[in-house]
Design a protein around this motif. Structure first.
Motif, short mmCIF file in Angstrom:
data_model
loop_
_atom_site.label_atom_id
_atom_site.label_comp_id
_atom_site.label_asym_id
_atom_site.label_seq_id
_atom_site.Cartn_x
_atom_site.Cartn_y
_atom_site.Cartn_z
N VAL A 53 0.84 -1.20 0.00
CA VAL A 53 0.00 0.00 0.00
C VAL A 53 0.87 1.25 0.00
CG1 VAL A 53 -1.65 1.36 1.37
CG2 VAL A 53 -2.01 -1.10 1.04
N GLU A 54 1.90 1.27 0.84
CA GLU A 54 2.77 2.45 0.89
C GLU A 54 3.53 2.63 -0.42
OE1 GLU A 54 5.00 1.83 4.50
OE2 GLU A 54 3.36 2.63 5.73
N ALA A 82 4.10 5.69 -5.45
CA ALA A 82 4.05 5.72 -6.91
C ALA A 82 2.99 6.71 -7.40
CB ALA A 82 3.79 4.33 -7.46
N GLU A 83 1.83 6.71 -6.75
CA GLU A 83 0.76 7.64 -7.13
C GLU A 83 1.19 9.09 -6.89
OE1 GLU A 83 -2.57 6.21 -4.88
OE2 GLU A 83 -2.95 4.55 -6.29
N LEU A 95 4.91 14.16 -11.48
CA LEU A 95 5.33 14.15 -12.88
C LEU A 95 4.27 14.82 -13.77
CD1 LEU A 95 7.21 13.29 -15.19
CD2 LEU A 95 6.02 11.08 -15.19
N GLU A 96 3.00 14.47 -13.57
CA GLU A 96 1.94 15.06 -14.37
C GLU A 96 1.87 16.57 -14.18
OE1 GLU A 96 -1.59 12.87 -13.37
OE2 GLU A 96 -0.89 11.08 -14.44
N ASP A 97 2.04 17.04 -12.94
CA ASP A 97 2.04 18.48 -12.68
C ASP A 97 3.21 19.16 -13.38
OD1 ASP A 97 -0.22 18.21 -11.12
OD2 ASP A 97 0.84 18.36 -9.21
#
Length: 181
Positions: free
Chosen positions: A101-102, A107-108, A114-116
């Protein structure tokens, strides 16, 4: 996750733990008697109860240990009934999935960062994978392409699709009427 991290549990008809075996008490730093009954795990029972006495798989659930550190459990369970069909509670198994989960959360967070960064670029940007499918693009690229929102589907839209779009919309000066050339 190693099989040795599994443990078994039972919930009564009131959705409170009546039995917990394995290493859960070691994980959260409480003895088994403290964990049984009302209190610490009430929200887990509420989540299961919301399912209406149905079997469930892979319910990922957070718990805190005695020191306030969050751990994540993946829980499976099946309802139990007596001979007359009266609901007795649930029986199931858990495994700790904190590392998984961590890792997914990290990763999220990195993906969002990265998207920003890509969106903030002062130029159009598109990134393709080894199969020539779009991985990431910014709004500026979509605007310059002249395509509507949703035209590009990361992981699906190919270089060929984008080139055909540009040819069909007169964006490639050298292209003639035959997009196969």
């Amino acid at each position: 996750t190693e099989a040795t991290s599994d443990w078994f549990w039972e919930l009564g008809p009131d959705m409170r733990f009546t039995r917990i075996s394995g290493r859960l008490s070691d994980l959260i730093g409480l003895d088994e008697q403290t964990m049984l009954g009302p209190g610490r795990f009430a929200s887990a029972g509420e989540d299961v109860a919301a399912g209406g006495h149905q079997a469930f798989r892979d319910l990922v659930y957070p718990i805190e240990d005695r020191d306030g550190k969050r751990h994540w459990l993946k829980v499976n369970g099946t309802p139990r009934y007596d001979a007359e069909g009266v609901f007795l509670g649930y029986r199931g198994a858990c495994v700790e999935v904190t590392e998984e989960v961590e890792a997914r959360q990290r990763a999220e967070a990195m993906q969002a960062l990265l998207e920003d960064a890509v969106e903030a670029l002062p130029l159009s940007f598109v990134l393709f994978d080894e199969q020539e499918k779009v991985v990431l693009h910014n709004q500026r690229y979509l605007d310059e392409l002249g395509a509507e929102e949703g035209f590009i589907s990361p992981g699906e839209t190919t270089v060929e699709t984008l080139l055909r779009y540009q040819v069909e919309h007169g964006q490639v000066a050298e292209a003639d009427a035959n997009p196969e050339r």
